[in-house]
Design a protein around this motif. Structure first.
Motif, PDB file in Angstrom:
ATOM      1  N   LEU A  34      45.616 -10.160 -26.832  1.00 24.13           N
ATOM      2  CA  LEU A  34      44.252 -10.208 -26.330  1.00 24.13           C
ATOM      3  C   LEU A  34      43.908  -8.804 -25.853  1.00 24.13           C
ATOM      4  O   LEU A  34      44.596  -8.250 -24.996  1.00 24.13           O
ATOM      5  CB  LEU A  34      44.139 -11.199 -25.169  1.00 24.13           C
ATOM      6  CG  LEU A  34      42.798 -11.250 -24.455  1.00 24.13           C
ATOM      7  CD1 LEU A  34      41.726 -11.828 -25.374  1.00 24.13           C
ATOM      8  CD2 LEU A  34      42.909 -12.070 -23.178  1.00 24.13           C
ATOM      9  N   ASN A  85      47.855 -23.760 -22.846  1.00 24.75           N
ATOM     10  CA  ASN A  85      46.501 -23.369 -23.212  1.00 24.75           C
ATOM     11  C   ASN A  85      45.833 -22.475 -22.180  1.00 24.75           C
ATOM     12  O   ASN A  85      44.602 -22.368 -22.162  1.00 24.75           O
ATOM     13  CB  ASN A  85      45.640 -24.616 -23.461  1.00 24.75           C
ATOM     14  CG  ASN A  85      46.032 -25.310 -24.747  1.00 24.75           C
ATOM     15  OD1 ASN A  85      46.579 -24.701 -25.648  1.00 24.75           O
ATOM     16  ND2 ASN A  85      45.762 -26.589 -24.834  1.00 24.75           N
ATOM     17  N   ASN A 113      41.626 -19.248 -20.711  1.00 23.62           N
ATOM     18  CA  ASN A 113      41.826 -20.558 -21.332  1.00 23.62           C
ATOM     19  C   ASN A 113      41.536 -20.422 -22.826  1.00 23.62           C
ATOM     20  O   ASN A 113      40.637 -19.665 -23.217  1.00 23.62           O
ATOM     21  CB  ASN A 113      40.887 -21.596 -20.717  1.00 23.62           C
ATOM     22  CG  ASN A 113      41.162 -21.776 -19.242  1.00 23.62           C
ATOM     23  OD1 ASN A 113      42.273 -22.054 -18.842  1.00 23.62           O
ATOM     24  ND2 ASN A 113      40.131 -21.600 -18.431  1.00 23.62           N
ATOM     25  N   TYR A 114      42.255 -21.178 -23.649  1.00 23.10           N
ATOM     26  CA  TYR A 114      42.123 -21.037 -25.101  1.00 23.10           C
ATOM     27  C   TYR A 114      42.792 -22.211 -25.799  1.00 23.10           C
ATOM     28  O   TYR A 114      43.469 -23.019 -25.161  1.00 23.10           O
ATOM     29  CB  TYR A 114      42.778 -19.732 -25.575  1.00 23.10           C
ATOM     30  CG  TYR A 114      44.144 -19.514 -24.965  1.00 23.10           C
ATOM     31  CD1 TYR A 114      45.280 -20.078 -25.523  1.00 23.10           C
ATOM     32  CD2 TYR A 114      44.290 -18.761 -23.804  1.00 23.10           C
ATOM     33  CE1 TYR A 114      46.526 -19.910 -24.935  1.00 23.10           C
ATOM     34  CE2 TYR A 114      45.528 -18.580 -23.217  1.00 23.10           C
ATOM     35  CZ  TYR A 114      46.646 -19.150 -23.795  1.00 23.10           C
ATOM     36  OH  TYR A 114      47.871 -18.985 -23.210  1.00 23.10           O
ATOM     37  N   GLU A 115      42.588 -22.285 -27.083  1.00 26.02           N
ATOM     38  CA  GLU A 115      43.287 -23.224 -27.942  1.00 26.02           C
ATOM     39  C   GLU A 115      44.271 -22.422 -28.790  1.00 26.02           C
ATOM     40  O   GLU A 115      43.919 -21.368 -29.311  1.00 26.02           O
ATOM     41  CB  GLU A 115      42.311 -23.943 -28.866  1.00 26.02           C
ATOM     42  CG  GLU A 115      41.272 -24.775 -28.142  1.00 26.02           C
ATOM     43  CD  GLU A 115      40.163 -25.259 -29.049  1.00 26.02           C
ATOM     44  OE1 GLU A 115      40.218 -25.002 -30.275  1.00 26.02           O
ATOM     45  OE2 GLU A 115      39.239 -25.877 -28.519  1.00 26.02           O
ATOM     46  N   TYR A 131      44.509 -17.507 -31.322  1.00 27.75           N
ATOM     47  CA  TYR A 131      43.897 -18.166 -30.178  1.00 27.75           C
ATOM     48  C   TYR A 131      42.406 -18.324 -30.436  1.00 27.75           C
ATOM     49  O   TYR A 131      41.747 -17.395 -30.879  1.00 27.75           O
ATOM     50  CB  TYR A 131      44.139 -17.342 -28.910  1.00 27.75           C
ATOM     51  CG  TYR A 131      45.599 -17.033 -28.699  1.00 27.75           C
ATOM     52  CD1 TYR A 131      46.448 -17.966 -28.118  1.00 27.75           C
ATOM     53  CD2 TYR A 131      46.144 -15.826 -29.106  1.00 27.75           C
ATOM     54  CE1 TYR A 131      47.796 -17.696 -27.944  1.00 27.75           C
ATOM     55  CE2 TYR A 131      47.487 -15.541 -28.931  1.00 27.75           C
ATOM     56  CZ  TYR A 131      48.308 -16.479 -28.348  1.00 27.75           C
ATOM     57  OH  TYR A 131      49.636 -16.210 -28.174  1.00 27.75           O
ATOM     58  N   ASN A 132      41.893 -19.516 -30.149  1.00 31.52           N
ATOM     59  CA  ASN A 132      40.488 -19.804 -30.389  1.00 31.52           C
ATOM     60  C   ASN A 132      39.813 -20.227 -29.091  1.00 31.52           C
ATOM     61  O   ASN A 132      40.455 -20.749 -28.187  1.00 31.52           O
ATOM     62  CB  ASN A 132      40.345 -20.915 -31.425  1.00 31.52           C
ATOM     63  CG  ASN A 132      41.003 -20.544 -32.733  1.00 31.52           C
ATOM     64  OD1 ASN A 132      42.188 -20.743 -32.900  1.00 31.52           O
ATOM     65  ND2 ASN A 132      40.244 -19.978 -33.631  1.00 31.52           N
ATOM     66  N   ILE A 134      38.377 -18.558 -26.595  1.00 35.96           N
ATOM     67  CA  ILE A 134      38.786 -17.877 -25.353  1.00 35.96           C
ATOM     68  C   ILE A 134      37.680 -18.006 -24.313  1.00 35.96           C
ATOM     69  O   ILE A 134      36.511 -17.797 -24.600  1.00 35.96           O
ATOM     70  CB  ILE A 134      39.060 -16.375 -25.609  1.00 35.96           C
ATOM     71  CG1 ILE A 134      40.251 -16.199 -26.530  1.00 35.96           C
ATOM     72  CG2 ILE A 134      39.255 -15.607 -24.313  1.00 35.96           C
ATOM     73  CD1 ILE A 134      41.581 -16.394 -25.900  1.00 35.96           C
ATOM     74  N   ASP A 135      38.075 -18.354 -23.109  1.00 40.08           N
ATOM     75  CA  ASP A 135      37.175 -18.386 -21.962  1.00 40.08           C
ATOM     76  C   ASP A 135      37.964 -17.859 -20.775  1.00 40.08           C
ATOM     77  O   ASP A 135      39.195 -17.861 -20.795  1.00 40.08           O
ATOM     78  CB  ASP A 135      36.688 -19.812 -21.720  1.00 40.08           C
ATOM     79  CG  ASP A 135      35.552 -19.878 -20.727  1.00 40.08           C
ATOM     80  OD1 ASP A 135      34.918 -18.831 -20.463  1.00 40.08           O
ATOM     81  OD2 ASP A 135      35.288 -20.966 -20.192  1.00 40.08           O
ATOM     82  N   PRO A 154      35.535 -14.567 -29.173  1.00 44.27           N
ATOM     83  CA  PRO A 154      36.265 -15.700 -28.611  1.00 44.27           C
ATOM     84  C   PRO A 154      37.491 -16.131 -29.412  1.00 44.27           C
ATOM     85  O   PRO A 154      38.284 -16.928 -28.927  1.00 44.27           O
ATOM     86  CB  PRO A 154      35.220 -16.817 -28.570  1.00 44.27           C
ATOM     87  CG  PRO A 154      34.251 -16.454 -29.636  1.00 44.27           C
ATOM     88  CD  PRO A 154      34.239 -14.957 -29.714  1.00 44.27           C
ATOM     89  N   ASP A 155      37.661 -15.592 -30.621  1.00 45.60           N
ATOM     90  CA  ASP A 155      38.829 -15.925 -31.432  1.00 45.60           C
ATOM     91  C   ASP A 155      39.723 -14.703 -31.552  1.00 45.60           C
ATOM     92  O   ASP A 155      39.286 -13.641 -31.997  1.00 45.60           O
ATOM     93  CB  ASP A 155      38.406 -16.401 -32.823  1.00 45.60           C
ATOM     94  CG  ASP A 155      37.587 -17.683 -32.760  1.00 45.60           C
ATOM     95  OD1 ASP A 155      37.829 -18.492 -31.845  1.00 45.60           O
ATOM     96  OD2 ASP A 155      36.712 -17.861 -33.616  1.00 45.60           O
ATOM     97  N   HIS A 163      38.340  -7.914 -27.378  1.00 43.42           N
ATOM     98  CA  HIS A 163      37.940  -9.314 -27.288  1.00 43.42           C
ATOM     99  C   HIS A 163      37.150  -9.588 -26.010  1.00 43.42           C
ATOM    100  O   HIS A 163      36.247 -10.417 -26.003  1.00 43.42           O
ATOM    101  CB  HIS A 163      39.179 -10.228 -27.316  1.00 43.42           C
ATOM    102  CG  HIS A 163      40.000 -10.060 -28.537  1.00 43.42           C
ATOM    103  ND1 HIS A 163      41.205  -9.393 -28.530  1.00 43.42           N
ATOM    104  CD2 HIS A 163      39.796 -10.440 -29.814  1.00 43.42           C
ATOM    105  CE1 HIS A 163      41.713  -9.379 -29.751  1.00 43.42           C
ATOM    106  NE2 HIS A 163      40.880 -10.013 -30.550  1.00 43.42           N
TER     107      HIS A 163
END
Length: 168
Positions: A34, A85, A113-115, A131-132, A134-135, A154-155, A163
């Motif tokens: 990131l 996550n 936070n992310y997926e 990672y998708n 992103i917050d 965000p990805d 990012h």
């Protein structure tokens, strides 16, 4: 008959060895970092170094080794955890130790936070994590050195672009 048998064996050997895949060296990729870019709050288009920046991963607290500790930088790459996550970091400006070895810099805590999206690259490389969505969450106090955060991308699928913009 011997000639036909020899040609058949030779043909089978050529087909067998030509179908093998070299998979002992991975050159195709790695899990991306990131990338955080630091910008001037007063002039948002200009990058701004963070003096004596230290970043610690939170839970457990460990020094991030993807850049030189306590250095002046305007952007860095940090690793995100793949087993959960969310990843939390302590971002410390003007980092130093006092005579007792305690941190004296200004500390802000950010949680990303992310997926996690695992992608198979090859037998040699195995899987990488992208990672998708992103917050971020910032703990706000009157002493924050970080004034604003903006998610640019965000990805996280590569490490060569910013990012997240952090304004200070």
């Amino acid at each position: 008959m011997k000639r036909i048998l020899a040609i058949a064996i030779l043909t089978l050997m050529v087909f067998h060895f030509s179908s093998c895949e070299k998979d002992d060296i991975c050159v195709e990729g790695d899990t991306p970092l990131l990338v955080l870019g630091f910008f001037d709050q007063e002039d948002p288009e200009n990058e701004k170094n963070v003096p004596s920046l230290r970043i610690l991963a939170f839970e457990p607290i460990t020094t991030i080794s993807s850049f030189n500790d306590r250095t002046n930088v305007d952007s860095i790459g940090v690793p995100l955890r793949i087993d959960t996550n969310a990843t939390s970091f302590l971002l410390i400006t003007n980092s130093a130790d006092d005579e007792d070895g305690m941190e004296t810099g200004n500390i802000d805590t950010l949680t990303f936070n992310y997926e996690v999206n695992e992608e198979f690259i090859s037998r040699a490389c195995g899987f990488i994590a992208n990672y998708n969505a992103i917050d971020t969450i910032r703990q706000v106090s009157s002493e924050n050195w970080i004034q604003k955060i903006e998610i640019i991308e965000p990805d996280v699928t590569r490490s060569n672009a910013i990012h997240v913009k952090i304004f200070h």
